[in-house]
Design an enzyme around this catalytic site. Structure first.
Site, PDB file in Angstrom:
ATOM      1  N   SER A  23       0.850  -1.095  -0.024  1.00 45.33           N
ATOM      2  CA  SER A  23      -0.123  -0.021  -0.113  1.00 45.33           C
ATOM      3  C   SER A  23       0.825   1.250   0.010  1.00 45.33           C
ATOM      4  O   SER A  23       0.469   2.154  -0.739  1.00 45.33           O
ATOM      5  CB  SER A  23      -0.847  -0.135   0.792  1.00 45.33           C
TER       6      SER A  23
ATOM      7  N   LYS B  64      -8.579  -6.024  10.560  1.00 44.69           N
ATOM      8  CA  LYS B  64      -9.973  -5.587   9.638  1.00 44.69           C
ATOM      9  C   LYS B  64     -11.133  -5.818  10.563  1.00 44.69           C
ATOM     10  O   LYS B  64     -12.010  -4.818  10.553  1.00 44.69           O
ATOM     11  CB  LYS B  64     -10.024  -6.351   8.239  1.00 44.69           C
TER      12      LYS B  64
ATOM     13  N   ASN C 134     -11.500  -2.003   5.907  1.00 43.83           N
ATOM     14  CA  ASN C 134     -10.075  -1.976   5.216  1.00 43.83           C
ATOM     15  C   ASN C 134      -9.700  -0.285   5.042  1.00 43.83           C
ATOM     16  O   ASN C 134      -8.639  -0.113   4.845  1.00 43.83           O
ATOM     17  CB  ASN C 134      -9.838  -2.787   3.908  1.00 43.83           C
TER      18      ASN C 134
ATOM     19  N   ASP D  61     -12.943  -3.300  -0.459  1.00 43.04           N
ATOM     20  CA  ASP D  61     -12.259  -4.631  -1.230  1.00 43.04           C
ATOM     21  C   ASP D  61     -13.382  -4.885  -2.176  1.00 43.04           C
ATOM     22  O   ASP D  61     -12.947  -5.300  -3.176  1.00 43.04           O
ATOM     23  CB  ASP D  61     -11.949  -5.959  -0.164  1.00 43.04           C
TER      24      ASP D  61
ATOM     25  N   GLY E  83     -12.993 -13.824   5.319  1.00 42.54           N
ATOM     26  CA  GLY E  83     -13.453 -12.274   5.237  1.00 42.54           C
ATOM     27  C   GLY E  83     -13.557 -11.671   3.930  1.00 42.54           C
ATOM     28  O   GLY E  83     -14.457 -10.883   3.391  1.00 42.54           O
TER      29      GLY E  83
ATOM     30  N   ARG F  80     -14.090 -25.419   2.560  1.00 44.44           N
ATOM     31  CA  ARG F  80     -13.677 -26.622   3.279  1.00 44.44           C
ATOM     32  C   ARG F  80     -14.434 -26.698   4.318  1.00 44.44           C
ATOM     33  O   ARG F  80     -15.200 -27.957   4.525  1.00 44.44           O
ATOM     34  CB  ARG F  80     -12.357 -26.207   3.704  1.00 44.44           C
TER      35      ARG F  80
HETATM   36  P1  NAP Z   1      -9.507 -15.928   5.806  1.00 41.55           P
HETATM   37  O1  NAP Z   1     -10.380 -15.020   6.361  1.00 41.55           O
HETATM   38  O2  NAP Z   1      -8.321 -16.446   6.869  1.00 41.55           O
HETATM   39  O3  NAP Z   1     -10.214 -16.945   4.930  1.00 41.55           O
HETATM   40  C1  NAP Z   1      -9.424 -18.158   4.520  1.00 41.55           C
HETATM   41  C2  NAP Z   1     -10.144 -18.782   3.569  1.00 41.55           C
HETATM   42  O4  NAP Z   1      -9.337 -20.086   2.929  1.00 41.55           O
HETATM   43  C3  NAP Z   1     -11.302 -19.810   4.253  1.00 41.55           C
HETATM   44  O5  NAP Z   1     -12.368 -19.830   3.280  1.00 41.55           O
HETATM   45  C4  NAP Z   1     -10.532 -21.056   4.640  1.00 41.55           C
HETATM   46  O6  NAP Z   1     -11.255 -22.274   4.541  1.00 41.55           O
HETATM   47  C5  NAP Z   1      -9.790 -21.282   3.353  1.00 41.55           C
HETATM   48  N1  NAP Z   1      -8.674 -22.145   3.395  1.00 41.55           N
HETATM   49  C6  NAP Z   1      -7.287 -21.737   4.211  1.00 41.55           C
HETATM   50  N2  NAP Z   1      -6.656 -22.671   4.035  1.00 41.55           N
HETATM   51  C7  NAP Z   1      -7.239 -23.963   3.271  1.00 41.55           C
HETATM   52  C8  NAP Z   1      -6.863 -25.426   2.761  1.00 41.55           C
HETATM   53  N3  NAP Z   1      -5.699 -25.886   3.043  1.00 41.55           N
HETATM   54  N4  NAP Z   1      -7.905 -25.800   2.180  1.00 41.55           N
HETATM   55  C9  NAP Z   1      -9.084 -25.430   1.975  1.00 41.55           C
HETATM   56  N5  NAP Z   1      -9.459 -24.220   2.234  1.00 41.55           N
HETATM   57  C10 NAP Z   1      -8.229 -23.360   2.736  1.00 41.55           C
HETATM   58  O7  NAP Z   1      -8.735 -14.968   4.699  1.00 41.55           O
HETATM   59  P2  NAP Z   1      -9.145 -13.669   3.934  1.00 41.55           P
HETATM   60  O8  NAP Z   1      -9.062 -12.534   4.438  1.00 41.55           O
HETATM   61  O9  NAP Z   1     -10.673 -13.986   3.434  1.00 41.55           O
HETATM   62  O10 NAP Z   1      -8.142 -13.810   2.726  1.00 41.55           O
HETATM   63  C11 NAP Z   1      -8.078 -14.681   1.918  1.00 41.55           C
HETATM   64  C12 NAP Z   1      -6.797 -14.557   0.719  1.00 41.55           C
HETATM   65  O11 NAP Z   1      -7.377 -13.577   0.081  1.00 41.55           O
HETATM   66  C13 NAP Z   1      -5.681 -14.333   1.408  1.00 41.55           C
HETATM   67  O12 NAP Z   1      -4.683 -14.946   0.389  1.00 41.55           O
HETATM   68  C14 NAP Z   1      -5.560 -12.681   1.165  1.00 41.55           C
HETATM   69  O13 NAP Z   1      -4.177 -12.335   1.192  1.00 41.55           O
HETATM   70  C15 NAP Z   1      -6.145 -12.646  -0.336  1.00 41.55           C
HETATM   71  N6  NAP Z   1      -6.554 -11.266  -0.347  1.00 41.55           N
HETATM   72  C16 NAP Z   1      -6.476 -10.680  -1.533  1.00 41.55           C
HETATM   73  C17 NAP Z   1      -6.971  -9.271  -1.630  1.00 41.55           C
HETATM   74  C18 NAP Z   1      -6.583  -8.406  -2.760  1.00 41.55           C
HETATM   75  O14 NAP Z   1      -6.614  -7.209  -2.851  1.00 41.55           O
HETATM   76  N7  NAP Z   1      -6.076  -9.049  -3.965  1.00 41.55           N
HETATM   77  C19 NAP Z   1      -7.647  -8.578  -0.574  1.00 41.55           C
HETATM   78  C20 NAP Z   1      -8.144  -9.351   0.489  1.00 41.55           C
HETATM   79  C21 NAP Z   1      -7.690 -10.813   0.521  1.00 41.55           C
HETATM   80  P3  NAP Z   1     -11.987 -22.490   6.179  1.00 41.55           P
HETATM   81  O15 NAP Z   1     -13.202 -21.802   6.305  1.00 41.55           O
HETATM   82  O16 NAP Z   1     -12.406 -24.006   5.897  1.00 41.55           O
HETATM   83  O17 NAP Z   1     -10.863 -22.413   7.124  1.00 41.55           O
END
Ligand code: NAP
Length: 273
Positions: free
Chosen positions: A16, A65, A86, A101, A130, A152
């Site tokens: 950022s 967040k 965010n 987002d 999230g 999952r």
């Molecule tokens: P989060 O709230 O921790 O959610 C993680 C998700 O991934 C959950 O659905 C979790 O499933 C799943 N998961 C994790 N490990 C897994 C595995 N081994 N097998 C199957 N499912 C798995 O994270 P978040 O904040 O939503 O962010 C998710 C990703 O998006 C991150 O990598 C983040 O860096 C990216 N992101 C990118 C942007 C962008 O601007 N491009 C913005 C925000 C986030 P369970 O519910 O079963 O645990």
């Protein structure tokens, strides 16, 4: 001088500052944007610094967040639906929170796959964390008639589907195969793909040849999911544009100028990955 920030823990990985300092320089605005390491235990004290007028606002990233959401004095209604913020604005001793987002997700697809939502009938969203909530709010705003939310942990997908209401049906990742033939868009919102990790049960070969596959993970830029989609000749959009576009509303709010997501900015951030 107007000061803005990104807070998180750890924070050194954040792109950022690169984005906002590029825009500050490009538009000749006297201001600053700095990364500040704020662990969850210190965030309440940081909010007091904001209320005292030290900053015009800033961004919030992992893991703050949801906590920041609970500490805001006011929030926009979409942030309340997503249950996370965010972007923060500080004014008159109050902190206002929003979630950009979902705009980042839409801005990325609109720029890199124009018309992606025209006639789109069914979308598969992988992941129910999230970021998934923000993507689902974005898809709902474009009136997509059917969204399959696969995760999952099925209970989490069911909770999200119930909270957000609308055309969202929850399922398990293993249900991808039966849903794929009808899907025009697949969005990966899980953290799978980061640092090269890959799905075991997702066969993109079952998608229609016209399907678009997008990943919100952007490290690496071409995740194994996107590489597989490209090998099958499917259209893809990577997740970096979401990061760039989510930054636009914050910059406008703090510094008074709507910035542009240019190819030069993308190259700058891409080079840092
Ligand atoms: P989060 O709230 O921790 O959610 C993680 C998700 O991934 C959950 O659905 C979790 O499933 C799943 N998961 C994790 N490990 C897994 C595995 N081994 N097998 C199957 N499912 C798995 O994270 P978040 O904040 O939503 O962010 C998710 C990703 O998006 C991150 O990598 C983040 O860096 C990216 N992101 C990118 C942007 C962008 O601007 N491009 C913005 C925000 C986030 P369970 O519910 O079963 O645990």
């Amino acid at each position: 001088m107007k000061r803005a920030f990104v807070i998180g823990h750890p924070i050194t990985h954040s792109r950022s500052p690169l984005i906002h300092n590029y825009w500050l320089k490009l538009y000749g605005i006297k201001g600053s944007y700095e990364a500040i390491d704020v662990p969850s235990d210190d965030i309440e004290a940081f909010f007091e610094r904001m209320r005292a007028g030290e900053f015009v606002g800033g961004n919030v990233t992992i893991p703050n967040k949801e906590l920041a959401y609970s500490l805001c004095d006011e929030r926009d209604p979409l942030a309340e639906t997503i249950c996370a913020v965010n972007t923060l604005e500080c004014s008159g001793g109050l902190v206002f929170g929003s979630n950009t987002d979902y705009l980042g997700f839409l801005g990325n697809l609109d720029q890199n796959a124009p018309g992606w939502d025209k006639g789109l009938k069914e979308v598969i969203v992988l992941g129910a964390g999230g970021a998934s909530r923000a993507v689902l709010v974005a898809l709902k705003s474009r009136n997509i008639p059917s969204i399959r939310l696969l995760n999952r942990t099925i209970e989490k997908a069911e909770d999200v589907a119930m909270d957000l209401e609308g055309p969202i049906r929850a399922g398990r990742l293993a249900e991808f195969a039966e849903n794929a033939p009808n899907a025009g868009l697949v969005v990966n919102c899980t953290s799978i793909g980061m640092h090269g990790s890959s799905f075991e049960d997702i066969d993109l070969g079952r998608l229609p040849k016209t399907a678009l596959v997008t990943d919100i993970v952007y490290t690496p830029l071409v995740t194994p999911l996107l590489a597989e989609a490209q090998a099958l000749g499917l259209r893809t959009v990577d997740g970096l544009g979401m990061l760039l576009h989510q930054a636009v509303p914050g910059f406008k709010a703090w510094f008074g100028k709507t910035p542009e997501v240019t190819a030069e900015l993308r190259q700058l951030v891409e080079a840092s990955l």
